[in-house]
Design a protein around this motif. Structure first.
Motif, mmCIF file in Angstrom:
data_model
loop_
_atom_site.group_PDB
_atom_site.id
_atom_site.type_symbol
_atom_site.label_atom_id
_atom_site.label_comp_id
_atom_site.label_asym_id
_atom_site.label_seq_id
_atom_site.Cartn_x
_atom_site.Cartn_y
_atom_site.Cartn_z
ATOM 1 N N TYR A 136 -1.069 -0.597 -8.741
ATOM 2 C CA TYR A 136 -1.657 -1.653 -9.586
ATOM 3 C C TYR A 136 -2.756 -1.105 -10.489
ATOM 4 C CZ TYR A 136 -5.853 -1.612 -6.793
ATOM 5 O OH TYR A 136 -7.027 -1.212 -6.189
ATOM 6 N N GLU A 137 -3.262 0.105 -10.187
ATOM 7 C CA GLU A 137 -4.328 0.691 -11.009
ATOM 8 C C GLU A 137 -3.798 1.067 -12.384
ATOM 9 O OE1 GLU A 137 -3.323 1.763 -8.035
ATOM 10 O OE2 GLU A 137 -4.983 2.341 -6.727
ATOM 11 N N MET A 138 -2.474 1.259 -12.513
ATOM 12 C CA MET A 138 -1.871 1.582 -13.817
ATOM 13 C C MET A 138 -1.178 0.319 -14.350
ATOM 14 S SD MET A 138 -0.091 5.236 -12.992
ATOM 15 C CE MET A 138 -0.898 6.505 -12.017
ATOM 16 N N GLY A 166 0.839 -1.199 0.000
ATOM 17 C CA GLY A 166 0.000 0.000 0.000
ATOM 18 C C GLY A 166 0.862 1.233 0.000
ATOM 19 N N SER A 167 0.199 2.364 0.112
ATOM 20 C CA SER A 167 0.938 3.599 -0.115
ATOM 21 C C SER A 167 1.885 3.972 1.020
ATOM 22 C CB SER A 167 -0.036 4.740 -0.403
ATOM 23 O OG SER A 167 -0.984 4.834 0.626
ATOM 24 N N LYS A 168 1.370 4.008 2.244
ATOM 25 C CA LYS A 168 2.189 4.611 3.314
ATOM 26 C C LYS A 168 2.393 3.713 4.525
ATOM 27 C CE LYS A 168 0.883 9.352 2.348
ATOM 28 N NZ LYS A 168 0.068 10.461 2.807
ATOM 29 N N GLY A 207 -0.376 4.543 7.586
ATOM 30 C CA GLY A 207 -1.675 3.886 7.677
ATOM 31 C C GLY A 207 -1.588 2.507 8.306
ATOM 32 N N LYS A 208 -0.398 1.899 8.274
ATOM 33 C CA LYS A 208 -0.303 0.502 8.725
ATOM 34 C C LYS A 208 0.709 0.300 9.840
ATOM 35 C CE LYS A 208 -2.336 -1.051 4.575
ATOM 36 N NZ LYS A 208 -2.071 -1.127 3.177
ATOM 37 N N LEU A 209 1.124 1.417 10.437
ATOM 38 C CA LEU A 209 2.154 1.341 11.474
ATOM 39 C C LEU A 209 1.745 0.430 12.638
ATOM 40 C CD1 LEU A 209 4.958 2.546 12.012
ATOM 41 C CD2 LEU A 209 3.860 4.346 13.328
#
Ligand code: AMP
Length: 395
Positions: free
Chosen positions: A326-328, A199-201, A204-206
């Protein structure tokens, strides 16, 4: 401790209130474009119908401002439910106005009514006591089958449950399955237990990373978050996504993994692009050689191979977050290949998070995963080791 399951309580001939998650995607004309959430609620609804219940359904839909808005009416959902259940579905004029209460009081066994959008009432999101009590007064039994909102302390999710005793409230089939898979996989996994986190950051998942690191045997990192870890190890990552304020946290997580013997995997090569654009110029680069003004948008082929190898002996795989943009198309290969690898494995495979579920569907691997969670935020909170308010209220 787990909540009671629907089959454990006596519901025959009773009036049941089922909190569902009918928050389906719609197009600009209000047409439902994906009715999976409605279809997945049918198991619980049909079970209640088979037990001669009168059924009151409730859900939120979109983000209304706190009053009736036609745009957010559950009318299209009532129509779809009618089609799928093949029985009439009575749509209430509002959430808890007098007419709705009368409708609920008059509801007969075998009949189904749908309340209007819970979020038309301000008391829903504030978990208002009076509103929760009024909702509870509509029925004898409370069933929560809306995993996607169980991390919210909302009236129709949490507050309402306080007005039903243990014998009159339970988790619906969908929610039970989510709890079963997540608690089971995180607390009693068949080892080796591998978690893929992307995922991006990192931000968000720390918390999820801090919790997971103590439970897994291996952790595989991908997506934008990998660059904060790589930076923490001293690599120059060009213009890739880095959260500078989390570099120390990233380092702590790596140190903790090393200390407790958890194998920590980071990309060894990435697909870099000259800009964040589907038409960007892209090439493969080792992490040692990321050009200064380029940014990493997918894991590279060597990393895909490495991660596939690391997954080979896994007996349990928990995946949250894509390996790249993955969207691109240009930056989807790493995620797709890993998806095929996870799908092919003999491990119990659990997918959490809306993006990851979407990616697995696009990769065509949906049917080969053991379980795909329906709730992004809720599944992340379970990964963080939290007790969800909606689940707690049932216990
Ligand atoms: P999340 O919501 O944190 O799970 O992040 C999912 C999003 O992360 C997807 O929309 C991806 O496009 C994005 N993403 C994955 N890899 C990268 C990357 N290397 N750089 C920027 N965004 C990324």
């Amino acid at each position: 401790m787990k909540p009671k399951e629907l089959k454990e309580i006596n519901i025959s001939n009773k009036k049941v209130f089922i909190r569902c998650d009918f928050n389906v995607p719609v197009d600009e004309f209000g047409n439902i474009v994906d009715d999976r959430r409605i279809k997945s609620a049918l198991g619980t609804i049909n079970y209640c119908l088979d037990h001669d219940c009168a059924i009151i359904l409730a859900s939120h839909f979109g983000r209304p401002k706190g009053g009736y808005e036609t745009k957010y009416s559950l009318s299209p959902i009532a129509k779809r439910l009618h089609k799928l259940l093949d029985i009439e579905v009575l749509l209430a004029p509002n959430v808890v106005c007098d007419e709705t209460i009368n409708m609920a009081n008059d509801l007969k066994c075998g009949q189904v009514m749908l309340l209007e959008n819970m979020r038309f009432e301000k008391g829903e999101t504030t978990n208002d006591k009076k509103f929760s009590k009024t909702l509870s007064s509509l029925a004898d039994i409370f069933i929560n089958d809306a995993f996607g909102v169980c991390h919210r302390t909302h009236a129709s999710v949490a507050g309402i449950a306080n007005y039903f005793d243990d014998t009159n409230k339970a988790a619906g089939f969908l929610l039970s399955r989510e709890i079963e898979f997540f608690y089971h996989i995180i607390e009693e996994p068949k080892r080796p237990f591998v978690s893929i986190v992307g995922g991006s950051k990192v931000s968000g998942k720390l918390e999820a990373l801090h919790n997971l690191i103590k439970k897994v045997d291996k952790i595989i990192i991908g997506g934008g978050m990998a660059f904060t870890f790589l930076k923490a190890l001293g690599f120059e990552v060009g213009k890739s996504l880095v959260e500078h304020d989390l570099i120390n946290d990233a380092k702590d997580i790596i140190d903790e993994a090393n200390k407790i013997g958890v194998k920590f995997y980071l990309p060894v090569d990435v697909i870099v692009a000259d800009k964040f654009d589907s038409e960007a110029v892209a090439k493969n680069s080792t992490i040692q050689e990321i050009p200064e003004n380029w940014l990493g948008l997918d894991i590279g082929p060597a990393t895909t191979l490495l991660y596939s190898q690391a997954l080979k002996d896994a007996n349990t795989i928990l995946w949250n977050g894509p390996m790249g943009v993955y969207e691109m198309d240009k930056f989807s290969k790493g995620s797709y290949k890993l998806s095929h690898e996870v799908a092919r494995s003999f491990a119990t495979t659990v997918i959490g998070g809306g993006d990851t579920a979407d990616l697995i569907r696009r990769a065509g691997d949906e049917d080969d995963m053991t379980f795909i969670s329906t709730g992004g935020g809720a599944s992340l909170e379970l990964m963080e080791g939290k007790m969800l308010p909606g689940v707690k209220a049932l216990i």
